[in-house]
Design a protein around this motif. Structure first.
Motif, short mmCIF file in Angstrom:
data_model
loop_
_atom_site.label_atom_id
_atom_site.label_comp_id
_atom_site.label_asym_id
_atom_site.label_seq_id
_atom_site.Cartn_x
_atom_site.Cartn_y
_atom_site.Cartn_z
N GLY A 229 40.97 35.44 36.96
CA GLY A 229 41.64 36.23 35.90
C GLY A 229 40.90 35.66 34.68
N PHE A 230 40.76 34.29 34.70
CA PHE A 230 40.08 33.55 33.32
C PHE A 230 38.46 34.28 33.28
CE2 PHE A 230 37.40 30.43 31.53
CZ PHE A 230 37.64 30.46 30.41
N LEU A 231 37.76 34.02 34.70
CA LEU A 231 36.64 34.66 34.78
C LEU A 231 36.51 35.90 34.13
CD1 LEU A 231 35.40 32.88 38.05
CD2 LEU A 231 34.78 32.37 35.92
N SER A 232 37.40 36.67 34.80
CA SER A 232 37.15 38.32 34.19
C SER A 232 37.39 38.40 32.96
CB SER A 232 38.31 39.35 35.11
OG SER A 232 39.64 38.70 34.55
N SER A 233 38.14 37.60 32.16
CA SER A 233 38.19 37.79 30.54
C SER A 233 36.86 37.30 29.98
CB SER A 233 39.34 37.03 30.15
OG SER A 233 38.88 35.53 30.29
N LEU A 234 36.07 36.71 30.55
CA LEU A 234 34.68 36.22 30.01
C LEU A 234 33.78 37.59 30.14
CD1 LEU A 234 34.11 32.73 31.47
CD2 LEU A 234 34.98 33.47 29.39
N PHE A 235 33.95 38.59 30.69
CA PHE A 235 33.23 39.59 30.96
C PHE A 235 34.07 41.10 30.52
CE2 PHE A 235 31.20 37.00 34.15
CZ PHE A 235 29.93 37.87 34.07
N GLY A 236 34.92 40.52 29.62
CA GLY A 236 35.63 41.60 28.70
C GLY A 236 36.75 42.43 29.47
N LEU A 237 36.90 41.93 30.70
CA LEU A 237 38.19 42.66 31.36
C LEU A 237 39.34 41.63 31.37
CD1 LEU A 237 36.24 43.42 34.69
CD2 LEU A 237 36.99 45.01 33.06
N PRO A 238 40.71 42.46 31.12
CA PRO A 238 41.81 41.62 31.33
C PRO A 238 42.02 40.40 32.21
CG PRO A 238 42.26 44.19 30.90
CD PRO A 238 40.69 43.90 31.25
N THR A 239 42.69 39.46 31.85
CA THR A 239 42.83 38.66 33.02
C THR A 239 43.62 39.04 34.02
OG1 THR A 239 44.69 37.56 31.91
CG2 THR A 239 42.70 36.61 31.27
N ALA A 240 44.62 39.91 33.99
CA ALA A 240 45.35 40.59 34.97
C ALA A 240 44.56 41.16 36.15
CB ALA A 240 46.55 41.49 34.23
N TYR A 241 43.45 41.84 35.40
CA TYR A 241 42.57 42.73 36.54
C TYR A 241 42.01 41.79 37.41
CZ TYR A 241 42.83 47.41 34.74
OH TYR A 241 43.32 48.68 34.21
N GLY A 242 41.59 40.53 36.96
CA GLY A 242 40.77 39.74 37.97
C GLY A 242 42.00 38.87 39.03
N ALA A 243 42.92 38.58 38.32
CA ALA A 243 44.14 38.11 39.01
C ALA A 243 44.33 39.12 40.37
CB ALA A 243 45.43 37.83 38.30
N PHE A 244 44.54 40.38 40.05
CA PHE A 244 44.81 41.61 40.87
C PHE A 244 43.67 41.54 42.07
CE2 PHE A 244 44.77 46.12 42.28
CZ PHE A 244 45.92 45.95 42.89
N LEU A 245 42.52 41.50 41.61
CA LEU A 245 41.53 41.59 42.51
C LEU A 245 41.56 40.37 43.45
CD1 LEU A 245 39.02 43.10 43.44
CD2 LEU A 245 37.67 41.71 42.02
N ALA A 246 41.67 39.11 42.82
CA ALA A 246 41.99 37.84 43.89
C ALA A 246 43.04 38.06 44.69
CB ALA A 246 42.08 36.70 43.11
N GLY A 247 44.10 38.80 44.24
CA GLY A 247 45.26 39.00 45.20
C GLY A 247 45.11 39.84 46.59
N LEU A 248 44.12 40.80 46.01
CA LEU A 248 43.62 41.91 47.07
C LEU A 248 42.81 41.22 48.33
CD1 LEU A 248 42.84 45.29 45.21
CD2 LEU A 248 44.71 44.84 46.63
N VAL A 249 41.98 40.15 47.73
CA VAL A 249 40.91 39.72 48.52
C VAL A 249 41.82 38.68 49.54
CG1 VAL A 249 39.39 37.84 48.91
CG2 VAL A 249 39.00 39.50 47.14
N LEU A 250 42.89 37.77 48.82
CA LEU A 250 43.70 37.00 49.62
C LEU A 250 44.52 37.68 50.67
CD1 LEU A 250 44.30 34.03 49.75
CD2 LEU A 250 45.92 34.26 48.18
N SER A 251 44.98 38.88 50.25
CA SER A 251 45.94 39.55 51.15
C SER A 251 45.35 39.88 52.74
CB SER A 251 46.33 40.98 50.73
OG SER A 251 45.53 41.98 50.68
#
Length: 538
Positions: A229-251
């Protein structure tokens, strides 16, 4: 005791009582949490927290953990059968909702930029609230539940380019290149995160699991969600989006369920803070002063979005309760709308008044959403009473009742080939297909097919399951395999059942023969390759 510690105690105790009240009236717990936030907000005059800003900062972490766990609860494999409506249908709905949302705000004398932000804020539905509502009513595995979740995920993902473009417009970057550059960089970032996370996350968790430390595994899981999520914020995206993507991968990994179980308590605590902070943003006095416009906007966009989805679902071949479930179940506007509203206010794209309107429309939609979803089944039953459906549609069935035949649940690409192969061997089979468009396609190919949901008792009765020899369930289609198995065994306990499933499917019912079609394809290809090798060998 004062400061943030006392505020946390107040929120947690209030959350307990709010949750108990919500459960007493058979509503998701988050409704109680939002009410607690409203009561504890500075706008109501009751017992209030002293540092709302600190609670909101913790709630931002809660939003990331909430969407991280939300991603882990989904299986992309389960959503593949509904990809057409989830991708194409949702794109149609988002485009229409965004256009008339912008037009409505413009008609209300908002400037064009503010109107665009409002249109973007109302296009999606709350994935977290919809999931909790479905789980509380045991509807997550149904066809309508799968369609709703697939659409909701697609809505959230389609908000990414909308958010990026709106931020560029608000900063005065009106050139095509200035708007497309951040969109392209974010897309590349998300693709790279997906590729690397798909390989790195399972490897990392495997190493942590070897240490046999529950605490380290939990910390690793949370670090993955917040770190991406923090990495996604560096690219101008909300941290929640990056966290959601990580959850999809982990699932999709072998550690998905364990990771989910480890972080549930912490996720629920921060989830309480998140939904309570939403309630704190609500101003009852503002709603009362602007009651007409608030009700109008909630009806137009919470209800109108559902109506569009119902029409889209009908156009994609879904019948019976599915369109109605989409219309009433997708009412709550997404929690991502708060991210858009905050960004718009920070960029001075909207006024304080417009910000309050956006917030209160979203909050009211969240409060009434679960209540509206509860009306889907009663309304459907009422409609069937006064407007009864025609007889169950079934085509190409024999004149006499079949015996020792094969019943196929779900007529995907595998089902139709199965029926054709069995027919060549003079073995009668019948497919139960839940999607009307697929039903017509199968019938056109001469396949014996029944239109309906295979888990329904009456569909299995019509397929003469009591006299069938074998039931074959394609787990990749839009059916709930576990419910089909339970109902089939209820009608014929000794029935032989085969389950066609992807590799690694967990929790297989006892006595069911599982055929992993990916493995079977690999075996068949290997046999042919070996045969070709022997022909070419000297």
């Amino acid at each position: 005791m004062s400061g943030i510690a006392s505020d946390l105690i107040l929120i947690v105790l209030g959350g307990l009582f709010g949750g108990l009240l919500a459960r007493a009236v058979k509503q998701p717990l988050v409704i109680g949490y939002i009410f607690v936030g409203i009561l504890a907000s500075p706008h109501t005059g009751f017992i209030t927290v002293s540092q709302v800003a600190n609670i909101e900062h913790l709630a931002d972490i809660g939003a990331s953990l909430l969407l991280f766990s939300l991603g882990m609860e989904f299986s992309l494999r389960e959503l593949r059968p509904v990809w057409r409506i989830a991708v194409i249908g949702t794109a149609i709905q988002v485009a229409i909702t965004f256009a008339y949302g912008t037009a409505t705000a413009w008609y209300l004398n908002w400037n064009l930029l503010a109107a665009l932000w409002f249109g973007g804020s109302v296009v999606s539905s709350s994935s977290a609230l919809i999931l909790r509502t479905l789980k509380s009513r045991n509807l997550k595995g149904t066809l309508s539940g799968r369609v709703m979740m697939g659409v909701s995920i697609a809505q959230d993902l389609l908000l990414i380019p909308i958010l990026i473009l709106l931020v560029s417009l608000s900063r005065g970057n009106l050139s095509i290149s200035a708007m497309l550059l951040p969109l392209a960089s974010s897309t590349i970032f998300l693709a790279l995160i997906w590729v690397f996370a798909e390989r790195l996350i399972p490897w990392l968790l495997r190493l942590i699991a070897l240490l046999r430390s529950q605490e380290l595994f939990m910390l690793a899981t949370i670090s993955i969600g917040l770190g991406v999520g923090f990495l996604s914020s560096l690219f101008g995206l909300p941290t929640a989006y990056g966290a959601f993507l990580a959850g999809l991968v982990l699932s999709e990994s072998a550690f998905g369920k364990k990771a989910m179980s480890e972080m549930v308590p912490l996720r629920d605590l921060f989830g309480l803070l998140f939904f309570a902070s939403i309630g704190m943003l609500c101003s009852p006095s503002f709603i009362m002063e602007n009651l007409a416009i608030t009700i109008l906007l909630v009806v137009l966009f919470a209800g109108g979005k559902g109506l569009i989805l119902a029409l889209v679902a009908h156009g994609f071949g879904y019948r019976r309760i599915v369109p109605l479930a989409l219309m009433l179940g997708m009412v709550p506007i997404s929690e991502i709308a708060f991210v858009l509203a905050r960004n718009a206010l920070a960029l001075s794209a909207i006024s304080d008044y417009e910000y309050q309107v956006m917030l209160n429309v979203v909050i009211v939609s969240m409060l009434i959403g679960p209540l509206m979803a509860a009306f889907a089944s009663p309304i459907y039953s009422w409609l069937r009473r006064y407007f009864p459906e025609a007889e169950v549609e079934a085509l190409n069935l024999p004149d006499t009742d079949p015996e020792n035949h094969v019943v196929i649940s779900g007529g995907g690409s595998i089902g139709v080939y199965l029926a054709q192969e069995l027919k060549q061997q003079n073995i009668f089979s019948v497919i139960i297909e839940p999607v009307y468009k697929n039903f017509l396609s199968l019938a056109g190919q001469g396949v014996s097919v029944i239109f309906g949901e295979p888990e329904k008792a009456e569909m299995l009765v019509l397929a003469r399951i009591a006299s069938a020899r074998l039931l074959i369930i394609d787990d990749s289609t839009q059916v709930n395999a576990d419910q089909v198995i339970a109902e089939a065994r209820n009608q014929r306990p000794e029935l032989k059942i085969m389950l066609l499933a992807a590799s690694g499917r967990s929790a297989v019912p006892e006595g069911v023969q599982v055929i992993e079609y990916e493995r079977q394809i690999a075996v068949e290809v290997a046999k042919r390759a070996i045969g070709e090798w022997s022909v070419l060998a000297p």
